[in-house]
Design a protein around this motif. Structure first.
Motif, mmCIF file in Angstrom:
data_model
loop_
_atom_site.group_PDB
_atom_site.id
_atom_site.type_symbol
_atom_site.label_atom_id
_atom_site.label_comp_id
_atom_site.label_asym_id
_atom_site.label_seq_id
_atom_site.Cartn_x
_atom_site.Cartn_y
_atom_site.Cartn_z
ATOM 1 N N LEU A 1 -39.820 -0.510 -110.792
ATOM 2 C CA LEU A 1 -40.052 -1.877 -110.347
ATOM 3 C C LEU A 1 -38.759 -2.551 -109.898
ATOM 4 N N ALA A 2 -38.891 -3.431 -108.921
ATOM 5 C CA ALA A 2 -37.774 -4.286 -108.522
ATOM 6 C C ALA A 2 -37.560 -5.300 -109.636
ATOM 7 N N ALA A 3 -36.315 -5.724 -109.806
ATOM 8 C CA ALA A 3 -35.992 -6.666 -110.881
ATOM 9 C C ALA A 3 -34.846 -7.566 -110.472
ATOM 10 N N VAL A 4 -34.816 -8.752 -111.081
ATOM 11 C CA VAL A 4 -33.654 -9.622 -110.981
ATOM 12 C C VAL A 4 -32.702 -9.164 -112.071
ATOM 13 N N LYS A 5 -31.459 -8.950 -111.701
ATOM 14 C CA LYS A 5 -30.466 -8.459 -112.647
ATOM 15 C C LYS A 5 -30.291 -9.405 -113.826
ATOM 16 N N ALA A 6 -29.806 -8.845 -114.902
ATOM 17 C CA ALA A 6 -29.520 -9.622 -116.107
ATOM 18 C C ALA A 6 -28.248 -10.433 -115.920
ATOM 19 N N GLY A 7 -28.143 -11.526 -116.665
ATOM 20 C CA GLY A 7 -26.927 -12.329 -116.714
ATOM 21 C C GLY A 7 -26.680 -13.129 -115.452
ATOM 22 N N PRO A 8 -25.523 -13.767 -115.372
ATOM 23 C CA PRO A 8 -25.195 -14.603 -114.225
ATOM 24 C C PRO A 8 -25.160 -13.828 -112.904
ATOM 25 N N GLU A 9 -24.887 -12.501 -112.976
ATOM 26 C CA GLU A 9 -24.877 -11.719 -111.745
ATOM 27 C C GLU A 9 -26.253 -11.655 -111.104
ATOM 28 N N GLY A 10 -27.298 -11.974 -111.883
ATOM 29 C CA GLY A 10 -28.649 -12.038 -111.332
ATOM 30 C C GLY A 10 -28.847 -13.198 -110.390
ATOM 31 N N LEU A 11 -27.886 -14.090 -110.323
ATOM 32 C CA LEU A 11 -28.000 -15.251 -109.445
ATOM 33 C C LEU A 11 -27.061 -15.141 -108.251
ATOM 34 N N GLY A 12 -26.732 -13.932 -107.855
ATOM 35 C CA GLY A 12 -25.820 -13.717 -106.736
ATOM 36 C C GLY A 12 -26.459 -13.910 -105.383
ATOM 37 N N GLY A 13 -27.732 -14.264 -105.335
ATOM 38 C CA GLY A 13 -28.428 -14.442 -104.070
ATOM 39 C C GLY A 13 -29.134 -13.160 -103.664
ATOM 40 N N PRO A 14 -30.065 -13.278 -102.715
ATOM 41 C CA PRO A 14 -30.798 -12.095 -102.257
ATOM 42 C C PRO A 14 -29.836 -10.995 -101.805
ATOM 43 N N GLY A 15 -30.163 -9.768 -102.196
ATOM 44 C CA GLY A 15 -29.314 -8.635 -101.871
ATOM 45 C C GLY A 15 -28.297 -8.325 -102.951
ATOM 46 N N LYS A 16 -27.863 -9.346 -103.682
ATOM 47 C CA LYS A 16 -26.889 -9.152 -104.757
ATOM 48 C C LYS A 16 -27.524 -9.367 -106.125
ATOM 49 N N SER A 17 -28.690 -9.933 -106.147
ATOM 50 C CA SER A 17 -29.347 -10.296 -107.401
ATOM 51 C C SER A 17 -30.324 -9.239 -107.892
ATOM 52 N N PHE A 18 -30.677 -8.292 -107.036
ATOM 53 C CA PHE A 18 -31.771 -7.398 -107.353
ATOM 54 C C PHE A 18 -31.302 -5.999 -107.693
ATOM 55 N N THR A 19 -32.130 -5.337 -108.472
ATOM 56 C CA THR A 19 -31.903 -3.947 -108.835
ATOM 57 C C THR A 19 -33.264 -3.294 -108.990
ATOM 58 N N GLU A 20 -33.270 -2.010 -109.253
ATOM 59 C CA GLU A 20 -34.511 -1.304 -109.531
ATOM 60 C C GLU A 20 -34.417 -0.761 -110.942
ATOM 61 N N ILE A 21 -35.470 -0.945 -111.694
ATOM 62 C CA ILE A 21 -35.531 -0.428 -113.060
ATOM 63 C C ILE A 21 -36.764 0.448 -113.167
ATOM 64 N N SER A 22 -36.573 1.605 -113.779
ATOM 65 C CA SER A 22 -37.690 2.541 -113.931
ATOM 66 C C SER A 22 -37.805 2.971 -115.383
ATOM 67 N N SER A 23 -38.835 3.749 -115.632
ATOM 68 C CA SER A 23 -39.023 4.284 -116.979
ATOM 69 C C SER A 23 -37.887 5.234 -117.346
ATOM 70 N N ASP A 24 -37.121 5.700 -116.358
ATOM 71 C CA ASP A 24 -35.978 6.566 -116.633
ATOM 72 C C ASP A 24 -34.688 5.787 -116.876
ATOM 73 N N SER A 25 -34.689 4.497 -116.554
ATOM 74 C CA SER A 25 -33.505 3.668 -116.809
ATOM 75 C C SER A 25 -33.262 3.581 -118.309
ATOM 76 N N ASP A 26 -32.024 3.511 -118.689
ATOM 77 C CA ASP A 26 -31.650 3.365 -120.097
ATOM 78 C C ASP A 26 -32.244 4.465 -120.971
ATOM 79 N N ALA A 27 -32.211 5.689 -120.448
ATOM 80 C CA ALA A 27 -32.742 6.839 -121.186
ATOM 81 C C ALA A 27 -32.073 6.954 -122.555
ATOM 82 N N GLY A 28 -32.862 7.342 -123.540
ATOM 83 C CA GLY A 28 -32.344 7.546 -124.890
ATOM 84 C C GLY A 28 -32.268 6.278 -125.726
ATOM 85 N N LYS A 29 -32.678 5.151 -125.171
ATOM 86 C CA LYS A 29 -32.644 3.882 -125.916
ATOM 87 C C LYS A 29 -34.067 3.445 -126.284
ATOM 88 N N TRP A 30 -34.148 2.641 -127.303
ATOM 89 C CA TRP A 30 -35.391 1.946 -127.607
ATOM 90 C C TRP A 30 -35.609 0.905 -126.514
#
Length: 190
Positions: free
Chosen positions: A13-42
């Motif tokens: 899924l597309a996502a707005v980044k965490a923290g203040p960097e999530g407010l960098g404006g379109p193109g700088k604020s977004f990332t993609e997060i998947s079920s494989d992101s943060d592997a090995g974590k709860w």
């Protein structure tokens, strides 16, 4: 609805980044997060019905305030609704409580993850206030679901995560640092 013991569905899924960097404006604020992101974590994955509503930002802000506590437990927190990443970004810009939110806001605009989990409200077509604790192997270990009009307690989600991570028997109202139950001691006392 998927429940304890089920595998959490694969997603991307597309996502707005965490923290203040999530407010960098379109193109700088977004990332993609998947079920494989943060592997090995709860993973703590919580859903809310809609952006720009009244109960939702109280919950989102409360999860945000506990983000460091979850990180200390080797867990990541993802917030999800069926609004787009652009709506998430706009909401963060205009809402002081979630402006610097330290967790990403995921956009399930096709409702695929919400449908796979079975958490869409039958009348409103939006996600119920569902929360999933997923272990590092991708298995759901806890589920909590509230109706659309009642907020949840993120502190309780943290307590449940603590209990799950002990891999022991935890009595009612158990809190981190307290004794767990030892069945062999109970049988010896009898």
């Amino acid at each position: 609805m998927l429940t304890v013991g089920d595998k959490f569905p694969a997603f991307k899924l597309a996502a707005v980044k965490a923290g203040p960097e999530g407010l960098g404006g379109p193109g700088k604020s977004f990332t993609e997060i998947s079920s494989d992101s943060d592997a090995g974590k709860w993973k703590i994955v919580f859903f809310w019905p809609k952006d720009f509503t009244f109960v939702c930002p109280t919950e989102i802000a409360a999860f945000g305030k506990l983000a460091g506590e979850f990180t200390d437990r080797d867990a990541v927190v993802y917030g999800v609704s069926t609004d787009s990443e652009f709506v998430h970004l706009n909401w963060r810009v205009y809402n002081d409580d979630i402006r610097d939110l330290p967790i990403p806001m995921l956009a399930d605009i096709k409702r695929e993850l919400s449908e796979a989990l079975g958490i869409l409200d039958k009348e409103a077509g939006v996600p119920l206030r569902a929360t999933f604790i997923v272990d590092p192997d991708g298995t759901i270990q806890w589920v909590g679901v509230n109706g659309l009009n009642v907020g949840r307690n993120p502190q309780e989600v943290l307590r449940i995560l603590d209990a799950l991570q002990t891999d022991e028997l935890c009595p009612c109202n158990w809190e981190k640092g307290k004794d767990t139950l030892k069945p062999e001691a109970l049988f010896k006392a009898a």
